[in-house]
Scaffold this active site. Structure first.
Site, short mmCIF file in Angstrom:
data_model
loop_
_atom_site.label_atom_id
_atom_site.label_comp_id
_atom_site.label_asym_id
_atom_site.label_seq_id
_atom_site.Cartn_x
_atom_site.Cartn_y
_atom_site.Cartn_z
N LEU A 125 0.82 -1.22 0.00
CA LEU A 125 0.00 0.00 0.00
C LEU A 125 0.85 1.27 0.00
CD1 LEU A 125 -2.84 -1.09 2.49
CD2 LEU A 125 -2.78 -1.30 0.00
N ALA A 129 6.86 4.80 0.45
CA ALA A 129 6.76 6.01 -0.38
C ALA A 129 5.98 7.09 0.34
CB ALA A 129 6.09 5.67 -1.71
N ASP A 171 4.64 4.72 -7.14
CA ASP A 171 4.14 4.88 -5.76
C ASP A 171 4.30 6.33 -5.28
OD1 ASP A 171 3.93 2.14 -6.03
OD2 ASP A 171 4.92 1.66 -4.14
C1 MEV Z 1 5.11 -1.60 -6.19
O1 MEV Z 1 4.10 -0.87 -5.52
C2 MEV Z 1 4.79 -1.75 -7.63
C3 MEV Z 1 5.82 -2.48 -8.48
O2 MEV Z 1 5.36 -2.35 -9.82
C4 MEV Z 1 7.20 -1.90 -8.34
C5 MEV Z 1 7.32 -0.51 -8.95
O3 MEV Z 1 6.51 -0.08 -9.77
O4 MEV Z 1 8.31 0.16 -8.60
C6 MEV Z 1 5.88 -3.96 -8.14
#
Ligand code: MEV
Length: 339
Positions: A125, A129, A171
């Site tokens: 979630l 970030a 994120d």
């Molecule tokens: C992480 O929330 C999402 C991923 O696609 C990694 C990224 O986009 O950096 C798995």
């Protein structure tokens, strides 16, 4: 010239939301589009600053039970990416501080930052970030009295790189900007206001996992099976484009169907988990229009789309009966904000 002389406030405070990726996680790291929305669970950072001959930082995180002080030597090493021994979980925040000082051309500053968060850690979630984003927002608001969400987004990305290795940047983007974001790595994000309710249920498996490891597992699979995986990425690309249209038309049935397909592909990419699949099926059998893992997978959270708030509540109850930590979500147009 240093901004230190025009300090407006010796305190700064900012909050930032969590996020949910609706479509396109993992493939987004390889250049395909993705869609994420901001979720109204928030982190909050408060900083007190004072002038000092050289930069120093203390970060307190009562939630993590941590308090770490960074000397100017340690901050300098972090800023030069030269800190390879004894990393701490709060290094990404200290790195953000270095980048705030650099981008505002501030030389000496002693800061004490306290961070608090209601976002489950390591659950997909966007807790890391969000905490980086609210921290950057707090530093900038102490220095400038106001914050620019695009500047916050850019600096928070440095922290995300330290936390996750090679993140796409989705994120910190949706968390800084709020609302709905259509995102392609390396391109300007397209932000849209959320107008209609998207009744989501979230179930946390509470299975810990590492985003960096999952991202590198997918990259390794892509290397071993480039053609097969490229097909999957192309398919996700198509889902994202259709998903955007469905969102704009508020066509929940179409959205749900696309979520189901996206989950199947994420499973094929090796990033699901038996408990995620179980929650996906409980939600579907309980009447969800669609369900999928969200974020890096391997544990973390599942999201399910319901017809309306009442159905969302029923699906949540089914998941809780099955032992899940489940809740219905409220999405938000609010990104990083001063407080
Ligand atoms: C992480 O929330 C999402 C991923 O696609 C990694 C990224 O986009 O950096 C798995």
């Amino acid at each position: 010239m240093s901004h230190i002389n025009k300090l407006l406030d010796m305190n700064g405070c900012a909050t930032a939301p969590a996020k949910v990726i609706l479509f396109g996680e993992h493939s987004v790291v390889h250049g395909t589009p993705a869609i994420a929305v901001a979720l109204n669970l928030r982190s909050r950072a408060h900083v007190q600053v004072e002038k000092s001959d050289s930069p120093q930082l203390t970060v307190k995180s009562p939630v993590m039970g941590l308090e770490i002080s960074f000397s100017s030597e340690r901050l300098n090493a972090l800023g030069r990416s030269a800190l390879d021994t004894n990393p701490t979980p709060l290094d990404p925040i200290a790195l953000a501080f270095c980048h705030v000082l650099r981008s505002t051309k501030t030389k000496g500053l002693r800061a004490t930052l306290t961070i608090d968060s209601e976002i489950p850690i390591g659950a997909g979630l966007g807790s890391s970030a969000s905490v980086a984003t609210s921290s950057v927002g707090a530093f900038l608001s102490a220095l400038n009295g106001e914050i620019d969400s695009l500047q916050v987004r850019e600096i928070a990305f440095k922290s995300e790189e330290l936390t996750h290795g090679k993140p796409s940047g989705i994120d910190n983007t949706v968390i800084a900007l709020g609302g709905l974001v259509y995102f392609i790595k390396g391109q300007a994000p397209e932000r849209k206001e959320l107008s209609a309710e998207i009744p989501l249920v979230i179930a946390n498996t509470q299975i810990p996992r590492s985003t960096a490891t999952l991202v590198s597992n997918v990259a390794a699979l892509f290397k071993r099976k480039p053609k097969a995986i490229q097909y999957l990425f192309d398919s996700i690309s198509d889902i994202v484009e259709q998903g955007l249209q469905a969102l704009l038309k508020n066509d929940l049935e179409d959205l749900g169907e696309l979520m189901d397909i996206n989950h199947g592909i994420l499973h094929a990419l090796g990033v699901s988990h038996p408990l995620l699949d179980r929650y996906v099926w409980i939600a579907r059998e309980g009447g969800a229009l669609g369900a999928k893992l969200t974020g890096a997978g391997g544990g973390g959270c599942m999201i399910a789309l319901a017809e309306d708030a009442q159905h969302a509540d029923e699906i949540k109850q089914d998941l809780i009966k099955a032992g899940a930590d489940a809740f219905t979500s409220v999405l938000t147009n609010k990104g990083v904000e001063t407080c």
